[in-house]
Structures are given as structure tokens and as C-alpha cells.
Design a protein around this motif. Structure first.
Motif, PDB file in Angstrom:
ATOM      1  N   GLU A 148       1.662 -12.231  59.999  1.00 35.23           N
ATOM      2  CA  GLU A 148       2.265 -13.010  61.084  1.00 35.23           C
ATOM      3  C   GLU A 148       3.110 -12.158  62.025  1.00 35.23           C
ATOM      4  N   SER A 149       3.686 -11.085  61.529  1.00 31.64           N
ATOM      5  CA  SER A 149       4.520 -10.233  62.387  1.00 31.64           C
ATOM      6  C   SER A 149       3.685  -9.289  63.260  1.00 31.64           C
ATOM      7  N   PHE A 150       2.352  -9.284  63.044  1.00 33.18           N
ATOM      8  CA  PHE A 150       1.468  -8.399  63.827  1.00 33.18           C
ATOM      9  C   PHE A 150       0.658  -9.183  64.863  1.00 33.18           C
ATOM     10  N   ALA A 151       1.022 -10.433  65.101  1.00 36.32           N
ATOM     11  CA  ALA A 151       0.202 -11.329  65.910  1.00 36.32           C
ATOM     12  C   ALA A 151      -0.076 -10.792  67.315  1.00 36.32           C
ATOM     13  N   ARG A 152       0.865 -10.085  67.907  1.00 33.12           N
ATOM     14  CA  ARG A 152       0.700  -9.651  69.297  1.00 33.12           C
ATOM     15  C   ARG A 152       0.149  -8.229  69.428  1.00 33.12           C
ATOM     16  N   ARG A 153      -0.109  -7.589  68.312  1.00 35.58           N
ATOM     17  CA  ARG A 153      -0.680  -6.240  68.378  1.00 35.58           C
ATOM     18  C   ARG A 153      -2.175  -6.291  68.687  1.00 35.58           C
ATOM     19  N   LYS A 154      -2.690  -5.160  69.153  1.00 36.34           N
ATOM     20  CA  LYS A 154      -4.128  -5.008  69.370  1.00 36.34           C
ATOM     21  C   LYS A 154      -4.747  -4.340  68.128  1.00 36.34           C
ATOM     22  N   PRO A 155      -6.047  -4.515  67.923  1.00 36.82           N
ATOM     23  CA  PRO A 155      -6.680  -3.949  66.725  1.00 36.82           C
ATOM     24  C   PRO A 155      -6.437  -2.456  66.529  1.00 36.82           C
ATOM     25  N   HIS A 156      -6.403  -1.675  67.622  1.00 35.10           N
ATOM     26  CA  HIS A 156      -6.232  -0.228  67.473  1.00 35.10           C
ATOM     27  C   HIS A 156      -4.833   0.144  66.971  1.00 35.10           C
ATOM     28  N   GLN A 157      -3.911  -0.813  66.997  1.00 39.13           N
ATOM     29  CA  GLN A 157      -2.561  -0.557  66.520  1.00 39.13           C
ATOM     30  C   GLN A 157      -2.387  -0.909  65.033  1.00 39.13           C
ATOM     31  N   LEU A 158      -3.488  -1.251  64.374  1.00 45.90           N
ATOM     32  CA  LEU A 158      -3.456  -1.662  62.974  1.00 45.90           C
ATOM     33  C   LEU A 158      -4.132  -0.626  62.093  1.00 45.90           C
ATOM     34  N   SER A 159      -3.752  -0.635  60.830  1.00 50.43           N
ATOM     35  CA  SER A 159      -4.442   0.197  59.845  1.00 50.43           C
ATOM     36  C   SER A 159      -5.777  -0.451  59.466  1.00 50.43           C
ATOM     37  N   GLY A 160      -6.597   0.294  58.728  1.00 53.77           N
ATOM     38  CA  GLY A 160      -7.886  -0.250  58.295  1.00 53.77           C
ATOM     39  C   GLY A 160      -7.736  -1.503  57.454  1.00 53.77           C
ATOM     40  N   GLY A 161      -6.770  -1.499  56.544  1.00 58.85           N
ATOM     41  CA  GLY A 161      -6.541  -2.665  55.704  1.00 58.85           C
ATOM     42  C   GLY A 161      -6.060  -3.866  56.500  1.00 58.85           C
ATOM     43  N   GLN A 162      -5.239  -3.625  57.522  1.00 54.82           N
ATOM     44  CA  GLN A 162      -4.753  -4.718  58.363  1.00 54.82           C
ATOM     45  C   GLN A 162      -5.885  -5.300  59.207  1.00 54.82           C
ATOM     46  N   ARG A 163      -6.764  -4.442  59.729  1.00 53.70           N
ATOM     47  CA  ARG A 163      -7.918  -4.943  60.496  1.00 53.70           C
ATOM     48  C   ARG A 163      -8.827  -5.788  59.598  1.00 53.70           C
ATOM     49  N   GLN A 164      -8.975  -5.354  58.352  1.00 54.67           N
ATOM     50  CA  GLN A 164      -9.788  -6.110  57.411  1.00 54.67           C
ATOM     51  C   GLN A 164      -9.222  -7.518  57.224  1.00 54.67           C
ATOM     52  N   ARG A 165      -7.893  -7.617  57.137  1.00 55.60           N
ATOM     53  CA  ARG A 165      -7.264  -8.923  56.926  1.00 55.60           C
ATOM     54  C   ARG A 165      -7.325  -9.795  58.180  1.00 55.60           C
ATOM     55  N   VAL A 166      -7.312  -9.172  59.353  1.00 54.89           N
ATOM     56  CA  VAL A 166      -7.487  -9.938  60.596  1.00 54.89           C
ATOM     57  C   VAL A 166      -8.898 -10.545  60.627  1.00 54.89           C
ATOM     58  N   ALA A 167      -9.890  -9.735  60.263  1.00 52.39           N
ATOM     59  CA  ALA A 167     -11.264 -10.238  60.234  1.00 52.39           C
ATOM     60  C   ALA A 167     -11.409 -11.378  59.240  1.00 52.39           C
ATOM     61  N   LEU A 168     -10.716 -11.272  58.112  1.00 50.68           N
ATOM     62  CA  LEU A 168     -10.761 -12.332  57.109  1.00 50.68           C
ATOM     63  C   LEU A 168     -10.095 -13.599  57.647  1.00 50.68           C
ATOM     64  N   ALA A 169      -8.953 -13.446  58.298  1.00 44.53           N
ATOM     65  CA  ALA A 169      -8.258 -14.605  58.874  1.00 44.53           C
ATOM     66  C   ALA A 169      -9.128 -15.290  59.910  1.00 44.53           C
ATOM     67  N   ARG A 170      -9.797 -14.508  60.750  1.00 43.88           N
ATOM     68  CA  ARG A 170     -10.666 -15.087  61.783  1.00 43.88           C
ATOM     69  C   ARG A 170     -11.828 -15.847  61.153  1.00 43.88           C
ATOM     70  N   ALA A 171     -12.414 -15.269  60.091  1.00 43.49           N
ATOM     71  CA  ALA A 171     -13.548 -15.915  59.430  1.00 43.49           C
ATOM     72  C   ALA A 171     -13.128 -17.218  58.756  1.00 43.49           C
ATOM     73  N   LEU A 172     -11.901 -17.273  58.243  1.00 37.81           N
ATOM     74  CA  LEU A 172     -11.432 -18.465  57.540  1.00 37.81           C
ATOM     75  C   LEU A 172     -10.860 -19.524  58.476  1.00 37.81           C
ATOM     76  N   ALA A 173     -10.535 -19.133  59.702  1.00 36.26           N
ATOM     77  CA  ALA A 173      -9.871 -20.051  60.628  1.00 36.26           C
ATOM     78  C   ALA A 173     -10.709 -21.295  60.908  1.00 36.26           C
ATOM     79  N   LYS A 174     -12.024 -21.136  60.902  1.00 34.46           N
ATOM     80  CA  LYS A 174     -12.913 -22.261  61.214  1.00 34.46           C
ATOM     81  C   LYS A 174     -13.169 -23.158  60.003  1.00 34.46           C
ATOM     82  N   GLN A 175     -12.485 -22.870  58.905  1.00 36.73           N
ATOM     83  CA  GLN A 175     -12.566 -23.674  57.683  1.00 36.73           C
ATOM     84  C   GLN A 175     -14.016 -23.864  57.205  1.00 36.73           C
ATOM     85  N   PRO A 176     -14.723 -22.760  57.001  1.00 34.23           N
ATOM     86  CA  PRO A 176     -16.098 -22.891  56.512  1.00 34.23           C
ATOM     87  C   PRO A 176     -16.113 -23.354  55.062  1.00 34.23           C
TER      88      PRO A 176
END
Length: 378
Positions: free
Chosen positions: A143-171
Motif C-alpha cells: 500500500e505504501s508503494f501505490a504511486r510508484r512506477k514499476p521500474h522503481q520496484l524490486s523484482g519481488g515487488q513487481r511480482q506482488r503488483v502483478a498478483l494484486a492486479r490478477a486478483l483484483a477482478k475476483q476470479p
């Protein structure tokens, strides 16, 4: 306080013959010209499972995942999700979402906008999409990284953003194709447990494709081992490791010693197998085998007793010489050469070997308990 057994949730529904699978794959085949990528696969997956498809490169696991998602059309067979036949249902209308290995984040968008993107495309209001994105970022602790861009994140953080995006649509089903493959070993191990916690929190059915045996063993409720377009065995991690049904599975999952032999005479409690490497070996009797039949004995390295003197009371023992060893902290790994030149792998916990440990070029004895052998016919 005693819980009511009638209200208990079955956390292993695959053990109940009356349980209804959430996903049913029936005789699915996928051909690309003359090449068969997936060959007549049938599989049941249950609601809220974290199921892993495990196999080497080109075994068909990603193709099977893409057919579940709707990105590939089966040549033949049927897929049902929550009772609905997926034939003709496009990817964007399926109750699934896919998380790709590359993460595929939009570089020009902030983290929160990446997570909200799919919701806005579905017609959700900005306020609703922002609220859901915030929930998902809190779930993955970003939640504290909400305004950052992907290039400002580590590999693990980008992975978690992708997971959050995939889960957001409640599949109903989240499909993950090598989700941790881009992470280094330490981060991958840490993220595995985060993934398990998130899956258990949401109760969403996860299907993970991976080539990493350790990853599958850590993550999965059950594993489907694939090779050459077919699933050779399905089971819980312990079952796959301890009771493989074939030499391929035994060799693919972890480390194993395999010894070829022929079935000899049987007694009420033990069966003899004549092997070139170990000589006559006593194992528990296996129904259906005939004398003279070729079998293979699978033995995990950690099940072998390594001692300087023959182990007292051992039924199966053979001498050898330590030709190589490696120290990996909590355990040591040995290669022991037998009289005929065959090398046997042995692992021992270092906790019990602090004083006068066995070392290179020592004469040793290997002992095998009959029940620790797995007798394989294929």
C-alpha cells in the motif's frame, strides 16, 4: 470447546469419492500440426486448491494452462469450470485470470493504476476501482508503494503488483505461469509462503505451472507431474515424493537411487529382488509381481544408513568407499562407490555427525531398511 464434526470442512476433498470437482478436464488434447503438446489429459481440481502442474520444458504444462484460460482452443476434449462448459467461451468471459511470468506491467502507469486497470476496462467506476486496488495492495503489503512506477520496484515487488492486479477482478480461478521464475533463490523461497498465505486468505483456486520441484512441493495441495504431454501422476507432495508410481516421477522429484533387479522368491513378510548393484535385497512383498519379473528399486538418499561398521541387525547391507562429499550446512551429501563401480548417493543430517564425521576415501557400509525401498514396474 468441541467443534461439530458435521460442520467440519474437508480440506482434502480429493479423498472423498462423492466430492464434486470445481474444474473438470476431460480427455483434453492439443495438437500444433503434427506435434501433440497435450495428449488426452483428464484431471479434477477442487475449489480452493493450490494445484501445481510440474514438469520440464516442453512437457505441455503451459499449453494446458492456456487452454484453461481460453488463450488456446483444445483440439479435442472438454473443460468445465464450476459446472460450466468452457467450449466457445472467450478468455475475457471466463471466471479465470492469468498471471504471466513476465508480469506484463504497464511501465507508464503507477502501481495503483496497474492494479485498477482491468476493473476500469470492465466498466467499474474510478472510485470503485481505486477502492478495490487499495484492498489488493494492502493484501500484498504494497500500500505504501501505490504511486510508484514499476521500474522503481524490486523484482519481488513487481511480482506482488502483478498478483494484486490478477486478483483484483475476483476470479474464481487464478492461473499462474512460472510466477516466481524471475526471482532469486532467497526471494523466491520467501515469496512462496506469501503466495500460500494470500491464497488461503482469499480462498481462490490457484493453478500454478512450474518446473521447480522444490517450489511445487512447498506450494501445492496436490501436484500433477507432466511429461511429453501427459500427466503421469497426481498426488499430494508427500505422496509424490514417498510413493512415486514410475521411475520418471521418482527421478524427477528430488534425488533418488534406482537399482534394476528381478523378482526372486517371496516369504510371508519379505520378497527378494536380485540386483547387480546390491546383490539380493529384501523388500516388502508387492501383490501382482511374478518371479523373474524386472523391477526397479527406488531409494531416497536420506533413507540410506552410512556407517563405518555394518549396521547391527541390518537386513540389507553393502560395502563401499566414499569418493565424494559435499557440505551444505544442515546436511552432508556423499557419493559412495560400490565394488562394481556403481555410485550411490547418501545424505545425512550434520546434527548427528559433529564428532569424527565420515570423510573422503573411507571404507563404509550402506544399509537399507526393506520398507524404505519403493518397488517400481515402469
Amino acid at each position: 470447546m468441541t467443534s461439530n464434526p458435521a460442520l467440519a470442512v474437508n480440506t482434502r476433498p480429493w479423498t472423498d469419492p462423492d466430492a464434486k470437482p470445481f474444474i473438470s478436464i476431460r480427455n483434453i488434447t492439443k495438437r500444433f500440426g503434427d506435434f501433440t503438446a497435450v495428449n488426452d489429459v483428464s484431471l479434477d481440481i477442487y475449489r480452493s486448491e493450490l494445484f501445481c502442474l510440474l514438469g520440464g520444458s516442453g512437457c505441455g504444462k503451459s499449453t494446458l494452462l492456456r487452454m484453461l484460460s481460453g488463450f488456446e482452443t483444445p483440439t479435442s476434449g472438454k473443460i468445465l469450470i464450476d459446472g460450466q462448459d468452457m467450449a466457445g467461451v472467450p478468455a475475457d468471459r471466463r471466471p479465470t485470470n492469468m498471471m504471466f511470468q513476465s508480469y506484463a506491467l504497464f511501465p507508464h502507469m503507477s502501481v495503483e493504476k496497474n492494479v485498477a486497470y482491468g476493473l476500469l476496462r470492465e466498466g467499474k467506476s474510478k472510485a470503485e476501482a481505486a477502492e478495490r486496488a487499495a484492498e489488493m495492495l494492502k493484501l500484498v503489503k504494497l500500500e505504501s508503494f501505490a504511486r510508484r512506477k514499476p521500474h522503481q520496484l524490486s523484482g519481488g515487488q513487481r511480482q506482488r503488483v502483478a498478483l494484486a492486479r490478477a486478483l483484483a477482478k475476483q476470479p474464481k480461478v487464478l492461473l499462474l505461469d512460472e510466477p516466481l521464475g524471475a526471482l532469486d533463490k532467497k526471494l523466491r523461497e520467501e515469496t512462496q509462503f506469501e503466495l500460500i498465505n494470500i491464497q488461503e486468505t482469499l480462498g481462490v483456486t490457484f493453478i500454478v505451472v512450474t518446473h521447480d520441484q522444490d517450489e511445487a512441493m512447498t506450494l501445492a495441495t496436490r501436484i500433477g507431474v507432466m511429461t511429453e504431454g501427459v500427466i503421469t501422476q497426481v498426488g499430494e507432495p508427500r505422496e509424490i515424493y514417498e510413493t512415486p508410481k514410475s521411475r520418471f516421477v521418482a527421478d524427477f522429484i528430488g534425488s533418488v537411487n534406482l537399482f534394476e533387479g528381478r523378482v526372486g522368491p517371496s516369504a510371508p513378510d519379505l520378497m527378494r529382488v536380485e540386483t547387480e548393484d546390491l546383490g539380493p535385497v529384501s523388500v516388502p512383498p508387492v501383490p501382482g509381481l511374478t518371479q523373474g519379473q524386472t523391477v526397479w528399486l527406488a531409494m531416497r538418499p536420506e533413507r540410506v544408513w552410512l556407517t563405518r561398521e555394518p549396521k547391527e541387525g541390518a537386513v540389507n547391507t553393502v560395502p563401499g568407499i566414499v569418493r565424494d562429499m559435499g557440505y551444505v550446512g544442515h546436511m552432508s551429501s556423499y557419493l559412495v562407490r560400490l565394488a562394481n563401480g556403481r555410485q550411490v548417493r547418501v545424505t545425512q543430517a550434520n546434527e548427528s555427525r559433529r564428532d569424527n564425521p565420515i570423510s573422503w576415501d573411507e571404507s563404509v557400509h550402506l544399509s537399507f531398511e526393506p520398507a524404505d525401498f519403493r518397488v517400481l514396474t515402469q
